[in-house]
Enzyme design. Structure first.
Site, PDB file in Angstrom:
ATOM      1  N   HIS A   1     -13.179  26.345 -12.318  1.00  0.00           N
ATOM      2  CA  HIS A   1     -14.125  26.281 -11.182  1.00  0.00           C
ATOM      3  C   HIS A   1     -13.527  27.030  -9.919  1.00  0.00           C
ATOM      4  O   HIS A   1     -14.057  27.652  -9.647  1.00  0.00           O
ATOM      5  CB  HIS A   1     -15.031  25.438 -11.035  1.00  0.00           C
ATOM      6  CG  HIS A   1     -15.817  25.531 -12.012  1.00  0.00           C
ATOM      7  ND1 HIS A   1     -16.050  23.984 -13.111  1.00  0.00           N
ATOM      8  CD2 HIS A   1     -17.324  26.344 -12.771  1.00  0.00           C
ATOM      9  CE1 HIS A   1     -17.018  24.211 -13.689  1.00  0.00           C
ATOM     10  NE2 HIS A   1     -17.842  26.132 -14.020  1.00  0.00           N
TER      11      HIS A   1
ATOM     12  N   GLY B   1     -22.177  23.593 -11.161  1.00  0.00           N
ATOM     13  CA  GLY B   1     -21.339  21.962 -10.939  1.00  0.00           C
ATOM     14  C   GLY B   1     -20.449  21.837 -12.412  1.00  0.00           C
ATOM     15  O   GLY B   1     -20.577  22.317 -13.495  1.00  0.00           O
TER      16      GLY B   1
END
Ligand code: PAF
Length: 313
Positions: free
Chosen positions: A38, A32
């Site tokens: 990402h 996360g």
């Protein structure tokens, strides 16, 4: 439409439906606090497979310090907003189990990474870290059963360990590496960057600048058809790091990309080598690396650092 699933049973039900239609599946494992780095992994996964699963799980077993685990940012709603912002590259599934779902009881069987790979670089100051990573990644591979999984080159030691994990344990997952994404000031993107003050953020540039100096030195030697001496590369990088005296070095190494061990002291300048650095900027530990001899990786690093120089950094 992107769906969130939180249990293994639901995850496997949904994936079975996709599989029934003949879809290939990509996994992007994350903890996360998603940033552009990402998102680059997700974009790549969406290109490589029909269905993309992003796992979001802050894995307690890979943290050796309780305060580091507690301080790790958790922002599931923001993460999902960022993934939806990818438009056509939005993944199909977010898999966000809680700790009890991932570890219903303390596991009696886990994956152990040999000291030759695990106890160096980042592993030297984080005992058990890579066993924790290898265990959770193995569980994620078994839960999702992806055709391929995407990992960033920023965590170069992790990437190498995952490559060995699938090779040594015959895991039928293709590992796809993606280059480090940098902020316009050259700093490698990391969830930890948001904990830096403005002054620390400026200091953090020195990591990429040191690696860039190693690239330039290697390139000059390559252009001359010569060799590189590891000791000289280290001195060059140390000199750059000394420009930010508040940055506390954890390690600075040049290693073989396969074994992650020490290379010969002098090699042809065309050799593949990893220059890797980890340092504390305030309380925040940052890492960065470049693969010398991999022109794309070298170019990506130099482009980031040069654009920072143009910004007056
Ligand atoms: O790189 C990370 O974010 C983690 O180490 C990973 C691969 C998701 C395992 O928890």
């Amino acid at each position: 439409m992107m769906r969130r699933v939180t249990t293994v049973a639901e995850l496997q039900r949904v994936i079975a439906q996709f599989r029934a239609d003949g879809a290939t599946v990509a996994l992007v494992p994350t903890m996360g606090a998603l940033h552009e780095g990402h998102l680059a992994l997700v974009r790549r996964a969406v290109v490589e497979a029909d269905v993309t699963v992003v796992s979001i799980f802050v894995n307690p077993r890979q943290f050796d310090r309780k305060d580091d685990l507690a301080a790790y940012p958790r922002s599931l709603d923001d993460d999902e907003d960022a993934l939806r912002g990818l438009g056509e590259a939005t993944p199909d599934l977010v898999y966000a189990p809680d700790v009890d779902e991932m570890y219903p009881s303390p596991p009696a069987v886990t994956v152990t990474v040999d000291d030759s790979l695990a106890d160096r670089l980042c592993g030297a100051s984080r005992p058990g870290h890579f066993d924790g990573v290898a265990t959770v990644v193995t569980k994620l591979f078994n839960q999702v059963q992806p055709d391929l999984a995407v990992f960033g080159r920023k965590d170069r030691q992790q990437l190498q360990i995952i490559r060995r994990l699938v090779a040594d344990l015959d895991v039928p997952v293709r590992i796809v590496p993606v280059s480090t994404v940098r902020d316009p000031d050259g700093v490698a993107m990391s969830s930890r960057n948001r904990r830096l003050t403005t002054k620390q953020r400026t200091d953090a540039r020195v990591l990429a600048a040191a690696l860039a100096a190693a690239v330039e030195q290697t390139r000059a030697a390559r252009d001359a058809g010569g060799t590189v001496r590891i000791a000289e590369l280290l001195t060059t990088m140390r000199d750059v790091l000394a420009e930010a005296p508040d940055v506390r070095l954890d390690y600075l190494e040049v290693v073989d990309p396969g074994t992650l061990g020490p290379p010969r002291p002098e090699l042809p300048a065309t050799s593949r080598l990893i220059a890797a650095v980890a340092a504390f900027v305030g309380e925040v530990r940052l890492i960065d690396n470049v693969e010398l001899g991999d022109v794309d990786d070298e170019d990506a690093l130099l482009a980031g650092v040069r654009s920072s120089e143009e910004l007056g950094g």
